[in-house]
Design a protein around this motif. Structure first.
Motif, PDB file in Angstrom:
ATOM      1  N   UNK A  65       0.820  -1.214   0.000  1.00 50.75           N
ATOM      2  CA  UNK A  65       0.000   0.000   0.000  1.00 50.75           C
ATOM      3  C   UNK A  65       0.859   1.271   0.000  1.00 50.75           C
ATOM      4  N   UNK A  66       1.980   1.206   0.683  1.00 47.16           N
ATOM      5  CA  UNK A  66       2.886   2.370   0.647  1.00 47.16           C
ATOM      6  C   UNK A  66       3.337   2.621  -0.794  1.00 47.16           C
ATOM      7  N   UNK A  67       3.714   1.551  -1.470  1.00 47.67           N
ATOM      8  CA  UNK A  67       4.205   1.668  -2.842  1.00 47.67           C
ATOM      9  C   UNK A  67       3.141   2.177  -3.794  1.00 47.67           C
ATOM     10  N   UNK A 127       2.465   5.886  -3.186  1.00 50.48           N
ATOM     11  CA  UNK A 127       3.507   6.827  -3.593  1.00 50.48           C
ATOM     12  C   UNK A 127       3.864   6.733  -5.081  1.00 50.48           C
ATOM     13  N   UNK A 128       4.028   5.517  -5.610  1.00 49.37           N
ATOM     14  CA  UNK A 128       4.584   5.425  -6.968  1.00 49.37           C
ATOM     15  C   UNK A 128       3.534   5.649  -8.057  1.00 49.37           C
ATOM     16  N   UNK A 129       2.247   5.634  -7.706  1.00 47.24           N
ATOM     17  CA  UNK A 129       1.233   5.897  -8.734  1.00 47.24           C
ATOM     18  C   UNK A 129       1.338   7.331  -9.251  1.00 47.24           C
ATOM     19  N   UNK A 181      12.812   3.601  -6.259  1.00 51.38           N
ATOM     20  CA  UNK A 181      13.412   2.515  -5.470  1.00 51.38           C
ATOM     21  C   UNK A 181      14.117   3.096  -4.249  1.00 51.38           C
ATOM     22  N   UNK A 182      14.900   4.155  -4.452  1.00 53.70           N
ATOM     23  CA  UNK A 182      15.629   4.772  -3.331  1.00 53.70           C
ATOM     24  C   UNK A 182      14.637   5.293  -2.282  1.00 53.70           C
ATOM     25  N   UNK A 183      13.584   5.979  -2.745  1.00 52.25           N
ATOM     26  CA  UNK A 183      12.605   6.557  -1.811  1.00 52.25           C
ATOM     27  C   UNK A 183      11.850   5.459  -1.049  1.00 52.25           C
ATOM     28  N   UNK A 184      11.422   4.416  -1.784  1.00 49.71           N
ATOM     29  CA  UNK A 184      10.655   3.345  -1.120  1.00 49.71           C
ATOM     30  C   UNK A 184      11.547   2.545  -0.166  1.00 49.71           C
ATOM     31  N   UNK A 199       7.674  -2.338 -12.127  1.00 50.26           N
ATOM     32  CA  UNK A 199       6.338  -2.521 -12.710  1.00 50.26           C
ATOM     33  C   UNK A 199       5.440  -1.307 -12.462  1.00 50.26           C
ATOM     34  N   UNK A 200       5.419  -0.830 -11.227  1.00 46.84           N
ATOM     35  CA  UNK A 200       4.484   0.266 -10.919  1.00 46.84           C
ATOM     36  C   UNK A 200       4.902   1.576 -11.597  1.00 46.84           C
ATOM     37  N   UNK A 201       6.195   1.779 -11.799  1.00 47.78           N
ATOM     38  CA  UNK A 201       6.636   2.994 -12.505  1.00 47.78           C
ATOM     39  C   UNK A 201       6.153   2.956 -13.951  1.00 47.78           C
ATOM     40  N   UNK A 202       6.258   1.794 -14.569  1.00 52.39           N
ATOM     41  CA  UNK A 202       5.749   1.661 -15.946  1.00 52.39           C
ATOM     42  C   UNK A 202       4.232   1.871 -15.982  1.00 52.39           C
TER      43      UNK A 202
END
Lengths: 218, 232
Positions: free
Chosen positions: A61-63, A66-68, A102-105, A143-146
């Motif tokens: 859920x954190x990912x 944030x990454x959306x 990746x660094x932030x997560x 995957x989520x960045x794409x």
């Protein structure tokens, strides 16, 4: 300076300046862990088998939270066009964004592992578990960045992103939970979950590198 | 070997979306240093044509050569020769004008970045505001910053899409001075300000429903008169 490092530096600079997204995600995750810890206090059984699931649910859920938003800034002000006009490859743009995420997560996950160690009285900061988390995070973020690119283009990101991301992340989450259990010395059978996690990370990174130029093409 | 005098050359450049032709077989050539106004009503395909020439939009058919580089190759050297100024500024609003230009200067690997950035920010009147976040600057200043970004890497060709958007009279004077009257830069600019275009342009391309229906050249201010060729 290498163009990709330039992109990462700029993204980290902007992430730090506009850190409300990631701070909200971190707050949400800390509160979730706190609630779990109170709920598990009422259970008499051994908690250890449950903890990998708690950890990965929180990471998930954190990912997503944030990454959306990864490419939102670029879409909102059309800067992605300026990046596409620059003499750099689209894969460098994708890699720059993915590495920043990746660094932030990983920074948030480190805080969560530390908090979990205190709340659940279990050693989470072990080399094996950190390795599992790093590989899982790379697979997850690739995957989520794409997908954040696809979702934003369709102008229905908030709905489309979880619908697309969550089913695709199921293999990663299962492998992540199982590999974490193994890293915490729980009996999980002989299946090589860390290998599945690694294969997923390679697959999602390769997919991102190959599909990102097509996703941003007009 | 004789150096080509042509800056932009297109041959049958076409764009289709879902089978509908937005640009139909655009064929023309623009000499180096020429300043051409791209005019036409809303929806005639001006932005799409500029998008294809800048490599942001992939053509469905046809070919173009800009500054000697093939459009389809879309190489990094091609992109170093093109500058784009659109009606949206394409800048990071969270960064200051200096940081925006510094970021793009690094991407373009420009020599002596700080002095180039200072020169441009002074030229567009943003030097005093160089450290302010772009989001607190006005729309006109955003467009001035976008102008500086487009010129940062010293492109041979500038593609402008309604560049006057948001600019005050002083901003328009800067646009004229830095771009539209600059002798070494080839300019193709989409505009609705036809009367104003006649003051800076060497020639006119008129688009209607995706077709070039008029291509006229005025007497050139340069030694080599610009030539615009359109299909018969």
């Amino acid at each position: 300076m290498n163009p990709m490092l330039t992109l990462i530096r700029k993204d980290l600079q902007l992430t730090w300046r506009d850190r409300s997204n990631w701070l909200s995600a971190l707050s949400f995750a800390c509160i979730s862990l706190l609630i779990y810890s109170f709920a598990f206090d009422l259970v008499a059984t051994d908690l250890k088998p449950l903890l990998p699931g708690v950890l990965w649910t929180t990471f998930l859920f954190v990912g997503v939270f944030a990454s959306s938003q990864s490419f939102q800034r670029e879409w909102d002000s059309d800067v992605l066009d300026a990046l596409m006009l620059a003499p750099i490859s689209p894969t460098a743009i994708y890699l720059g964004k993915a590495l920043t995420n990746v660094i932030s997560l990983l920074a948030i996950e480190l805080v969560l592992l530390l908090l979990s160690t205190m709340l659940f009285d279990t050693a989470f900061l072990t080399a094996e578990l950190i390795l599992v988390v790093v590989i899982g995070t790379i697979g997850y973020i690739s995957l989520t960045t794409l997908l954040s690119t696809l979702g934003t283009r369709a102008r229905a990101r908030s709905m489309l992103f979880p619908v697309l991301a969550l089913p695709l992340l199921i293999p990663l989450l299962i492998a992540g939970v199982r590999a974490s259990s193994a890293a915490m010395d729980e009996p999980i059978g002989s299946a090589p979950w860390i290998l599945l996690l690694t294969v997923f990370a390679i697959w999602s990174t390769a997919s991102g590198l190959l599909l990102f130029p097509l996703a941003v093409k007009r | 070997m004789v150096e080509s005098t042509v800056a932009i050359e297109t041959n049958g450049l076409t764009k289709r979306y879902s089978g509908i032709e937005v640009i139909s077989a655009a064929t023309f050539s623009l000499p180096k240093g020429s300043k051409t106004a791209l005019i036409g009503p809303n929806g005639s395909g001006k932005t799409t044509l500029l998008g294809m020439l800048s490599s942001l939009i992939t053509p469905s058919a046809g070919e173009a050569t800009l500054a000697g580089h093939s459009l389809t190759a879309n190489s990094q050297s091609f992109r170093r020769e093109i500058g784009v100024l659109a009606h949206r500024p394409m800048i990071y609003e969270e960064l200051s004008p200096f940081e925006n230009l510094q970021f793009f200067a690094r991407l373009y690997e420009i020599d002596e970045q700080d002095s180039r950035i200072e020169d441009l920010l002074r030229a567009v009147g943003l030097w005093q505001r160089r450290q302010a976040p772009a989001q607190i600057l006005s729309r006109g200043y955003h467009q001035r910053l976008a102008l500086a970004r487009a010129l940062l890497h010293r492109p041979q060709i500038l593609l402008l899409d309604e560049p006057e958007t948001g600019l005050d009279p002083e901003g328009i004077r800067l646009l004229d001075e830095l771009v539209l009257r600059a002798p070494d830069i080839t300019v193709l600019a989409a505009t609705h300000l036809i009367e104003r275009a006649s003051s800076w342009s060497d020639g006119v391309l008129r688009l209607e429903r995706g077709r070039i229906v008029e291509a006229t050249a005025k007497p050139s201010k340069t030694d080599a008169p610009p030539k615009i060729e359109a299909p018969a």
